[in-house]
Motif scaffolding. Structure first.
Motif, short mmCIF file in Angstrom:
data_model
loop_
_atom_site.label_atom_id
_atom_site.label_comp_id
_atom_site.label_asym_id
_atom_site.label_seq_id
_atom_site.Cartn_x
_atom_site.Cartn_y
_atom_site.Cartn_z
N LYS A 21 0.83 -1.21 0.00
CA LYS A 21 0.00 0.00 0.00
C LYS A 21 0.86 1.26 0.00
O LYS A 21 1.97 1.29 0.54
CB LYS A 21 -0.95 0.00 1.20
CG LYS A 21 -0.33 0.41 2.53
CD LYS A 21 -1.42 0.58 3.58
CE LYS A 21 -0.81 1.04 4.92
NZ LYS A 21 -1.84 1.23 5.96
N ASP A 23 0.74 5.16 1.21
CA ASP A 23 0.01 6.03 2.15
C ASP A 23 0.81 7.32 2.36
O ASP A 23 1.47 7.51 3.39
CB ASP A 23 -0.19 5.30 3.48
CG ASP A 23 -1.17 6.02 4.40
OD1 ASP A 23 -1.70 7.08 3.99
OD2 ASP A 23 -1.41 5.54 5.52
N ALA A 43 -6.55 9.91 4.55
CA ALA A 43 -7.08 10.71 3.45
C ALA A 43 -7.59 12.04 3.97
O ALA A 43 -8.03 12.15 5.12
CB ALA A 43 -8.20 9.95 2.74
N LEU A 61 -8.77 0.93 1.89
CA LEU A 61 -8.27 0.90 0.51
C LEU A 61 -9.42 0.69 -0.47
O LEU A 61 -10.46 0.14 -0.11
CB LEU A 61 -7.25 -0.23 0.35
CG LEU A 61 -5.96 -0.11 1.18
CD1 LEU A 61 -5.14 -1.39 1.07
CD2 LEU A 61 -5.14 1.07 0.71
N GLU A 197 -6.97 9.44 -7.66
CA GLU A 197 -5.61 9.29 -7.14
C GLU A 197 -5.49 8.08 -6.23
O GLU A 197 -4.48 7.36 -6.28
CB GLU A 197 -5.20 10.56 -6.39
CG GLU A 197 -3.75 10.50 -5.89
CD GLU A 197 -3.35 11.75 -5.12
OE1 GLU A 197 -2.17 11.84 -4.74
OE2 GLU A 197 -4.22 12.63 -4.92
N ASP A 198 -6.51 7.83 -5.37
CA ASP A 198 -6.40 6.71 -4.45
C ASP A 198 -6.42 5.38 -5.20
O ASP A 198 -5.75 4.41 -4.80
CB ASP A 198 -7.50 6.75 -3.39
CG ASP A 198 -8.89 6.74 -3.99
OD1 ASP A 198 -9.00 7.01 -5.20
OD2 ASP A 198 -9.86 6.48 -3.26
N ASN A 202 -3.34 2.84 -4.91
CA ASN A 202 -3.67 1.54 -4.33
C ASN A 202 -4.82 0.92 -5.13
O ASN A 202 -5.98 1.03 -4.73
CB ASN A 202 -4.08 1.69 -2.86
CG ASN A 202 -2.98 2.25 -2.00
OD1 ASN A 202 -1.98 1.58 -1.73
ND2 ASN A 202 -3.13 3.49 -1.57
#
Length: 428
Positions: A21, A23, A43, A61, A197-198, A202
């Motif tokens: 991941k 972060d 976030a 996630l 983007e997330d 991920n």
């Protein structure tokens, strides 16, 4: 509903959330006393002004369900690349292959523990920057005989019989688990869509992304201080009606994006580099934008990748001449002309007895024999093919057992069956 085994869920959740991941804002949550779940990231909540205590929270996630602090549950059905060995580069939920226009390619996914899960396939078109819409196109299974040059999905397989210029990265293909409560089949085939983007950092375990990379075009070799020019028209077989060209210096591939990529100011069909420094050597990508039938706006229609190569054969102080240059280790000559030394033929290589030697520019590489892995200099360890997950490794019959051997493996029919291990029949 298909449900994965507990063993697989445990393995998948630990491997993905802890090992892979990304972060980037983790310290933000820790600063306000929030410790996110191992399968969650920190976030920013856009509802609150930046800098306030509530501006950051823990979010599971993509694809995972939970409060982000106490629990995050893996989706009941996940996808994976069916044949990782066919990928030139792999990342989290992604597979990149080096191909040429006109070739055929096949993408395949699997759902461990959940066979025959419904799969949807999409193609993702990148729109022209800076003000653009990207789009996704739903690829439907054929209802009747389709033209041979169209991407045709069938379950967990997508076949592209003829790769086109607009099939290459940053355009992407992906497979995802078809939602049971609401299917997108039958909706508009092309819709405005962007990858959040997330999801890029991920990727959801319910998706697998496939990217096609063009072969590198080598330009050079150059020494620091040299200048060079790349003209796209020299590398495009048929001229394109281009609206815009964007140049980038490539970074490292992470997940399915290239991190630390540098966007250049050059926007025309020609790239010039003057008085090059060490940082200027590397891989550059030209992205060409134009109109694609059936897709609104200006989209990525072609790409070319160039390796601006450094001359590693010599070091010069001034002009390229025998009096100002000397050959580097691994090369032989007077400084003006430096030839690579073939360490393998000259028996200068230090490889293990069972390893082979392959000459490279300025050096050499030791390679372990088939069925072994290692650097060929200090180790060559036997691969246990029977323990490998890749389906390409073994082809034993369902009623056979795999037995590892040095450098290979054997398929042996189980007790009560006879055959060569590839085919086994029950004894009468």
């Amino acid at each position: 509903m298909h449900v994965l085994t507990l063993a697989y869920i445990t393995f998948f959740s630990v491997g993905l959330s802890v090992g892979l991941k990304n972060d980037p804002d983790a310290q933000r949550c820790l600063a306000v006393g929030l410790e996110c779940h191992e399968s969650a990231v920190c976030a920013r909540d856009p509802v609150y002004p930046p800098g306030t205590e509530q501006a950051y929270y823990c979010r599971c996630l993509p694809g995972w369900q939970g409060d982000g602090i106490n629990n995050c549950e893996v989706p009941p059905i996940v996808l994976a690349v069916a044949h990782p060995s066919r990928c030139n580069e792999t990342g989290a939920q992604s597979c990149f292959m080096n191909k040429l226009p006109g070739q055929e390619v096949q993408f395949q996914v699997k759902s461990p523990g959940a066979p025959n899960v419904p799969i949807q396939w999409f193609k993702f078109y990148v729109g022209e920057p800076p003000n653009f819409n990207s789009y996704r196109k739903l690829l439907k299974p054929p209802q009747k005989e389709e033209p041979e040059d169209r991407p045709i999905p069938e379950g967990g397989t997508l076949t592209i019989p003829h790769i086109e210029e607009d099939d290459f990265y940053e355009n992407l293909y992906w497979a995802e688990v078809q939602p049971t409560e609401q299917s997108t089949l039958g909706t508009s085939p092309v819709v405005a869509f962007d990858l959040a983007e997330d999801e890029r950092l991920n990727p959801s375990p319910t998706r697998v992304y496939f990217g096609l990379e063009t072969n590198l075009i080598v330009v050079g070799a150059f020494l620091p201080g040299d200048s060079m020019i790349i003209k796209l028209q020299n590398y495009i077989p048929k001229p394109h009606k281009l609206h815009h060209v964007r140049w980038k210096k490539e970074g490292n591939l992470t997940a399915f994006t290239r991190q630390h990529e540098q966007l250049l100011e050059t926007t025309g069909p020609t790239l010039s580099l003057s008085h090059m420094k060490e940082k200027d050597f590397g891989v550059y990508r030209a992205e060409m934008f134009g109109r694609k039938e059936g897709v609104p706006g200006m989209e990525l229609i072609a790409t070319r990748r160039f390796h601006v190569k450094k001359d590693i054969s010599k070091t010069c102080n001034g002009t390229r001449s025998a009096g100002h240059c000397r050959c580097n280790p691994g090369f032989l000559g007077n400084g003006e002309h430096c030839a690579d030394i073939d360490e393998c033929s000259a028996e200068l290589a230090d490889c293990l007895p069972n390893a082979s030697c392959r000459n490279t520019e300025g050096s050499y590489q030791c390679e372990c024999p088939t069925g072994y892995r290692g650097d060929g200099r200090t180790s060559c360890e036997d691969i246990d093919e029977c323990a490998e997950e890749d389906e390409d490794v073994t082809s034993c019959h369902d009623d056979a057992e795999c037995a590892n051997t040095l450098g290979s493996f054997l398929c042996e029919c189980k007790a009560g069956y006879m055959g060569d291990g590839k085919d086994c029949l029950g004894e009468e």
